[in-house]
Design an enzyme around this catalytic site. Structure first.
Site, PDB file in Angstrom:
ATOM      1  CE1 TYR A  54      -4.347  -0.017  -0.303  1.00 18.96           C
ATOM      2  CE2 TYR A  54      -4.258  -1.723   1.365  1.00 18.96           C
ATOM      3  CZ  TYR A  54      -4.957  -1.038   0.381  1.00 18.96           C
ATOM      4  OH  TYR A  54      -6.245  -1.361   0.100  1.00 18.96           O
ATOM      5  CD  GLU A  56      -3.397   4.044   0.950  1.00 21.24           C
ATOM      6  OE1 GLU A  56      -2.279   3.533   1.198  1.00 21.24           O
ATOM      7  OE2 GLU A  56      -4.486   3.543   1.272  1.00 21.24           O
ATOM      8  CB  THR A 228      -5.440   4.045 -21.369  1.00 22.35           C
ATOM      9  OG1 THR A 228      -5.413   4.178 -22.795  1.00 22.35           O
ATOM     10  CG2 THR A 228      -6.849   4.242 -20.870  1.00 22.35           C
ATOM     11  CE  LYS A 231      -7.916   2.587 -25.208  1.00 24.58           C
ATOM     12  NZ  LYS A 231      -8.087   3.306 -23.943  1.00 24.58           N
ATOM     13  NE  ARG A 237      -6.388  -4.147 -20.031  1.00 20.22           N
ATOM     14  CZ  ARG A 237      -7.104  -3.698 -21.068  1.00 20.22           C
ATOM     15  NH1 ARG A 237      -8.106  -2.879 -20.895  1.00 20.22           N
ATOM     16  NH2 ARG A 237      -6.819  -4.101 -22.290  1.00 20.22           N
TER      17      ARG A 237
HETATM   18  N1  DSN Z   1     -12.607   0.733 -24.610  1.00 22.20           N
HETATM   19  C1  DSN Z   1     -11.725   1.705 -25.210  1.00 22.20           C
HETATM   20  C2  DSN Z   1     -11.680   1.601 -26.685  1.00 22.20           C
HETATM   21  O1  DSN Z   1     -11.767   0.504 -27.187  1.00 22.20           O
HETATM   22  O2  DSN Z   1     -11.538   2.600 -27.366  1.00 22.20           O
HETATM   23  C3  DSN Z   1     -12.002   3.089 -24.804  1.00 22.20           C
HETATM   24  O3  DSN Z   1     -12.306   3.177 -23.476  1.00 22.20           O
END
Ligand code: DSN
Length: 425
Positions: A54, A56, A228, A231, A237
């Site tokens: 933890y 914080e 995020t 991607k 993630r």
């Molecule tokens: N779920 C994501 C996407 O596929 O674009 C966006 O949050």
């Protein structure tokens, strides 16, 4: 790659699902534009004992003891993110993209304030003010759209008119289903006219920005970038909030913790640090550029073969195809058909879609994951041929089965980073 022996012994049901998913990823083609494959080092960093801690607070200012190593990894992630995106401050604690956006709204706005974001049906995101989200009970969202769906050009004149009328406190750039670049300078000029903050949700294109294959909104004076990390950026993630000015970062930090979240997910922060170092390497720039080259190539091939693409092409990693106009099929029918041959993408609303979100007219597909596997233009041709053949042969189950076998054979030539099924046999 871990051996997974302990998991196999203790929980065969979970083990089998993990191995099944590995096989699916290796044997199939991933064209969902928000998905990617992480490297072995990123995966190793995720599966660490930082899960047990933890933390914080922030490095050097924690609420619990025992932070020597947690501080090291979080500071590494912060410093690397700042360099990668030319940011004054980086908060690497958001658990995902939606919390990053909500924490940003609460950092900058009072209840009842107005935010201007892109309409979901024109490519925006749920967290940019879709009525189904709770956040619309707190803030007032107004929208902008494309002026011309044939080119994707945003109606900046209308955006300015609406901004002058509605006086938003925040103007939001960013999308999850828009294949063109935004004009951040024009948006920033409108924001300055009405005294609004500017925020770019670059979740989809963070890797393109890091790899210099897309413009960095900070270069046009944007205040905040949310993203995020899993991607195009090819990390674990999770989420992140960057500010151009260090001072604004203080408001963001307070809003993330203690304002919104509890303990940060430290093993994910360790993996973020690893991913940011990978994205700073010169070869990541080659990767980012190839994503766009591949997407443009695939989009052109579809169009040469009579498909109707929203905005008639792409400038980034994704494309949207109007399946009803192109092939007389719904997005769901095409998603299912392509699933049957081992190619994964997602059904999606197209601009001003007359159909419903769960049964829309279009599909959304993109090239980040296949580019990670080393595929280039010639492979985009093969993939497009697979998909167009499936459409031609959709009423012939044995031809679809044959195509699926061809896709599997094709995939064998392109290993997935971090997955070695032979190690398990
Ligand atoms: N779920 C994501 C996407 O596929 O674009 C966006 O949050």
């Amino acid at each position: 790659m871990p051996s997974y022996n302990a998991l196999q012994q203790s929980d065969p049901l979970v083990y089998d699902a993990v191995i099944g998913e590995m096989q699916r990823q290796v044997e199939g083609v991933e064209l969902i534009p928000s998905e990617n494959y992480i490297s072995a080092p990123v995966m190793e960093a995720m599966a660490t004992v930082f899960n047990n801690k933890y933390s914080e607070g922030y490095p050097g200012k924690r609420y619990y003891g025992g932070q020597k190593y947690a501080d090291i990894i979080e500071q590494l992630a912060i410093d690397r993110a700042k360099i990668l995106f030319n940011a004054g401050n980086a908060n690497v604690q958001p658990h995902a993209g939606a919390p990053a956006n909500v924490a940003t709204y609460f950092a900058l706005l009072e209840p009842g304030d107005t935010v201007m974001g892109m309409d979901l049906s024109h490519g925006g995101h749920l967290t940019h003010g879709h009525p189904v989200t709770y956040i619309t009970k707190i803030f007032n969202f107004v929208r902008y759209k494309m002026k011309d769906v044939e080119t994707g050009e945003i109606d900046y004149d209308e955006m300015r008119e609406v901004a002058l009328r509605e006086r938003p406190k925040l103007i939001l750039a960013g999308f999850s289903a828009y294949p063109r670049e935004l004009d951040y300078a024009k948006m920033k000029a409108i924001a300055d006219e009405v005294g609004a903050y500017t925020m770019a949700d670059m979740a989809h294109i963070a890797g393109l920005i890091a790899g210099k294959a897309a413009r960095n909104p900070f270069d046009d004076g944007f205040d905040i970038i949310t993203t995020t990390t899993h991607k195009t950026l090819r990390g674990p993630r999770g989420g992140m909030i960057l500010t151009r000015e260090e001072d604004l970062g203080k408001k963001i930090n307070k809003s993330v913790f203690p304002g919104f979240q509890g303990g940060p997910i430290m093993q994910m922060i360790a993996a973020k640090a690893v991913a940011f170092a990978e994205a700073a390497k010169p070869e990541f720039q080659d990767y980012a550029k190839q994503i766009v080259v591949n997407a443009k190539h695939m989009a052109n091939l579809f169009m040469e073969n009579g498909a109707k693409l929203v905005t008639n092409g792409t400038d980034n990693h994704l494309m949207m195809i109007d399946c009803v106009t192109s092939w007389g099929m719904t997005g769901q029918e095409v998603e299912t058909l392509f699933d049957d041959i081992g190619i994964t993408l997602n059904k999606n609303m197209i601009a001003d879609d007359p159909r419903k979100p769960m049964d829309p007219s279009g599909i959304r597909l993109g090239t980040p994951a296949v580019t990670t596997r080393g595929m280039k233009e010639v492979e985009m041709e093969q993939l497009t041929t697979f998909m167009l053949s499936a459409i031609k042969k959709k009423d012939n189950p044995s031809a679809i089965k044959d195509l699926h076998e061809e896709v599997k054979t094709f995939c064998n030539k392109f290993p997935v980073p971090g997955i070695d099924l032979k190690q398990l046999s």
